[in-house]
Design a protein around this motif. Structure first.
Motif, short mmCIF file in Angstrom:
data_model
loop_
_atom_site.label_atom_id
_atom_site.label_comp_id
_atom_site.label_asym_id
_atom_site.label_seq_id
_atom_site.Cartn_x
_atom_site.Cartn_y
_atom_site.Cartn_z
N PRO A 86 0.73 -1.28 -0.09
CA PRO A 86 -0.04 -0.08 -0.01
C PRO A 86 0.82 1.19 0.08
O PRO A 86 0.49 2.28 -0.50
CB PRO A 86 -0.80 -0.15 1.12
N ALA A 87 2.15 1.22 0.47
CA ALA A 87 3.11 2.51 0.42
C ALA A 87 3.29 2.90 -1.06
O ALA A 87 3.85 3.97 -1.13
CB ALA A 87 4.23 2.15 1.23
N LEU A 88 3.13 1.93 -1.98
CA LEU A 88 3.60 2.05 -3.28
C LEU A 88 2.92 3.55 -3.93
O LEU A 88 3.43 4.27 -4.62
CB LEU A 88 3.00 1.02 -4.23
N TYR A 137 8.36 7.47 -8.50
CA TYR A 137 8.65 6.37 -9.35
C TYR A 137 8.23 6.89 -10.76
O TYR A 137 9.23 6.39 -11.71
CB TYR A 137 7.54 5.21 -8.88
N LEU A 138 7.43 7.34 -11.14
CA LEU A 138 6.94 7.45 -12.37
C LEU A 138 7.99 8.82 -13.03
O LEU A 138 8.18 8.62 -14.34
CB LEU A 138 5.58 8.41 -12.61
N ARG A 139 8.64 9.26 -12.10
CA ARG A 139 9.61 10.39 -12.69
C ARG A 139 11.07 10.14 -12.51
O ARG A 139 11.89 10.75 -12.83
CB ARG A 139 9.71 11.86 -11.70
N ASP A 184 13.01 8.36 -7.52
CA ASP A 184 13.28 7.59 -6.28
C ASP A 184 14.32 6.40 -6.78
O ASP A 184 13.99 5.53 -7.61
CB ASP A 184 12.03 7.03 -5.97
N ARG A 185 15.48 6.19 -5.90
CA ARG A 185 16.27 5.31 -6.44
C ARG A 185 15.95 3.70 -6.13
O ARG A 185 16.76 3.03 -6.78
CB ARG A 185 17.64 5.54 -5.50
N ALA A 186 14.96 3.47 -5.43
CA ALA A 186 14.65 2.24 -5.29
C ALA A 186 14.00 1.63 -6.41
O ALA A 186 14.05 0.30 -6.94
CB ALA A 186 13.62 2.40 -4.20
N LEU A 187 13.59 2.49 -7.50
CA LEU A 187 12.65 1.92 -8.75
C LEU A 187 13.30 2.74 -9.98
O LEU A 187 13.14 4.00 -9.89
CB LEU A 187 11.39 1.85 -8.84
N ARG A 188 13.69 2.13 -11.07
CA ARG A 188 13.81 3.01 -12.30
C ARG A 188 13.02 2.19 -13.48
O ARG A 188 13.29 1.20 -13.62
CB ARG A 188 15.37 2.99 -12.51
N LEU A 189 12.37 2.92 -13.97
CA LEU A 189 11.61 2.60 -15.21
C LEU A 189 12.09 2.92 -16.47
O LEU A 189 12.51 3.97 -16.86
CB LEU A 189 10.19 3.17 -15.25
N ARG A 190 12.09 1.95 -17.41
CA ARG A 190 12.56 2.18 -18.77
C ARG A 190 11.23 2.46 -19.74
O ARG A 190 10.40 1.36 -19.91
CB ARG A 190 13.37 1.00 -19.22
N LEU A 210 13.22 -1.67 -14.26
CA LEU A 210 12.22 -2.59 -15.00
C LEU A 210 12.52 -2.08 -16.50
O LEU A 210 12.36 -1.29 -17.01
CB LEU A 210 10.78 -1.90 -14.76
N ASP A 211 13.11 -3.35 -17.11
CA ASP A 211 13.55 -3.10 -18.41
C ASP A 211 13.71 -4.52 -19.15
O ASP A 211 13.41 -5.75 -18.29
CB ASP A 211 15.06 -2.56 -18.48
N ALA A 212 13.78 -4.63 -20.35
CA ALA A 212 14.09 -5.91 -20.91
C ALA A 212 15.23 -6.91 -20.29
O ALA A 212 16.14 -6.20 -20.07
CB ALA A 212 14.11 -5.85 -22.48
N ARG A 213 14.90 -8.28 -20.04
CA ARG A 213 15.89 -8.99 -19.73
C ARG A 213 17.39 -8.81 -20.10
O ARG A 213 18.38 -8.88 -19.80
CB ARG A 213 15.44 -10.21 -19.53
N ASP A 214 17.31 -8.72 -21.70
CA ASP A 214 18.37 -8.81 -22.25
C ASP A 214 18.89 -7.38 -22.91
O ASP A 214 19.74 -7.26 -23.59
CB ASP A 214 18.40 -9.61 -23.51
#
Length: 430
Positions: free
Chosen positions: A69-71, A78-80, A83-89, A325-329
């Motif tokens: 729930p803290a998400l 996260y969307l920007r 936050d160092r805990a998550l990086r979105l590609r 979060l990115d493609a495995r390869d």
């Protein structure tokens, strides 16, 4: 290690295990201990396995998935990518849209509590099974019941984690709450001031996860297991079992265990299993402690940095990044690990890096944070054992025993309904 390369068609066995990380190896060992002829199929890229590169934490308290729930409060950051805990590609997000939608749906207090109850039997058995396996593999010296720490830089951050502590307490997970001076007394290597901390004293740690995995591979070979160093290119049912296609030729098995981590969903897809699945990529790099620094004695999660500091021997520290979060390869992106290293320099007295390049691996992630363990619903003789996320090394030996139960027709030693493959396959298609 004794290895066999498939050079002709017709190699056969009782069980083929696809995947050579801790879950696959523990499954292969448990199956050999039950007297079955086992072939382990693994590409042989030891450094690429998440079992090789994680923090080595074996915790009864690892029962709370990322989707909590803290998400929602952190989502704007996260969307920007702030936050160092998550990086979105962002170019990758359309490929994991089903996972993303169901991940957000799981970020509820009720779902978090259900996940905790489901994972507790698995994590509670983890350290005991590791001790048993280590006694067989000769790696008892790598296991220590050190506990591990979640450290908070501010009182506000500590207060925000109250629900996590409440759920852990409801499930009987022991914890000691520390103030800043108490944490410094416990870990004098810390130079950064922290406001509060939570110590989980029942937690064990592995001083060298890579060495543990390699020792388990040697144990499997010593038990008469066969290893084929090749990637699985195809998996197809046949009249009396399964055909597994690898580079040098097919392998035939009466049963198959799919334990290939983040690659598992791709291998299962041609059989009609479309799991909502993502690869959580993570990085680490090793640094030497300053000669005058006290040793770091247990892993520490610095919640303010979104990274973990784990001792790997007395004078070496593994700095681990948050999730990407990115493609495995996809090619590596070192932004997170570089930021984690800068923060680590302010937390410990560290020297220069000991590795030429940071390590990169991909964790297999399900939206609800629960692994997939059980028989494939439409294919007799196929057993799923993947999706353990951040607890694959920790719960691999327990999962291996469950897999062996399933393969030999015994009742599984733990309830498997929460980990059923059907729970993910029932979700609406997007």
């Amino acid at each position: 290690m004794s290895e066999q390369h498939a050079t002709t068609a017709g190699d056969s066995c009782d069980v083929a295990v696809i995947g050579g990380g801790m879950v696959g190896l523990a499954s292969a060992i448990a199956l050999r201990e039950r007297g079955l002829d086992v072939v382990l199929l693994d590409p042989g890229e030891a450094r690429a396995r998440t079992s090789f590169g994680n923090a080595g934490v074996i915790s009864r308290g690892s029962i709370l998935p990322m989707a909590g729930p803290a998400l929602w409060g952190k989502l704007p950051a996260y969307l920007r990518n702030a936050d160092r805990a998550l990086r979105l590609r962002y170019t990758h997000l359309p490929r994991v849209l089903p996972w993303t939608v169901h991940f957000l749906a799981a970020a509820r207090t009720s779902a978090w509590r259900r996940a905790a109850g489901a994972l507790l039997p698995l994590t509670s058995a983890a350290y005991t099974e590791h001790e048993r396996l280590a006694a067989r593999a000769g790696t008892t010296h790598l296991l220590k019941r050190t506990g591990w720490i979640k450290a908070y830089r501010t009182d506000e951050a500590f207060a925000a984690a109250a629900l996590e502590r409440a759920i852990l307490a409801e499930h009987g997970v022991a914890m000691d709450l520390l103030d800043g001076p108490g944490l410094r007394d416990l870990e004098p290597a810390l130079v950064r001031p922290f406001a509060r901390a939570m110590l989980l004293p029942e937690t064990g740690s592995v001083g060298d996860p890579g060495a543990l995995v390699e020792a388990c591979a040697a144990l499997f070979a010593g038990l008469g297991g066969r290893t084929i160093r090749a990637a699985t290119r195809g998996l197809a049912p046949e009249a009396e079992g399964w055909r597994i296609d690898v580079e040098a030729g097919p392998v035939f098995a009466r049963q198959v265990v799919l334990a290939a981590g983040a690659a598992s969903a791709d291998i299962a897809r041609p059989l009609g299993y479309r799991f909502a699945f993502a690869a959580e990529r993570g990085y680490h790099r090793h640094y030497a402690l300053h000669p005058d620094s006290p040793p770091l004695t247990r892993p520490i999660l610095d919640t303010g940095a979104g990274s973990i500091l784990a001792p790997m021997g007395e004078a070496r520290v593994r700095v681990l990044s948050g999730v990407e979060l990115d493609a495995r390869d996809a090619p590596p992106d070192h932004i997170q690990i570089e930021a984690a290293a800068r923060e680590a320099m302010g937390t410990l007295r560290l020297g220069g890096p000991l590795d030429n390049q940071p390590w990169l691996g991909a964790r297999p992630s399900t939206p609800d944070g629960l692994p997939v363990i059980g028989r494939a619903p439409r294919h007799p003789g196929l057993i799923f054992a993947f999706g353990h996320g951040h607890i694959g090394l920790s719960t691999g030996p327990v999962t291996g025993q469950i897999v062996a139960d399933l393969a030999t027709g015994r009742p599984p030693r733990l309830p498997l309904e929460p980990f059923s493959p059907e729970r993910l396959l029932r979700w609406p298609r997007l």
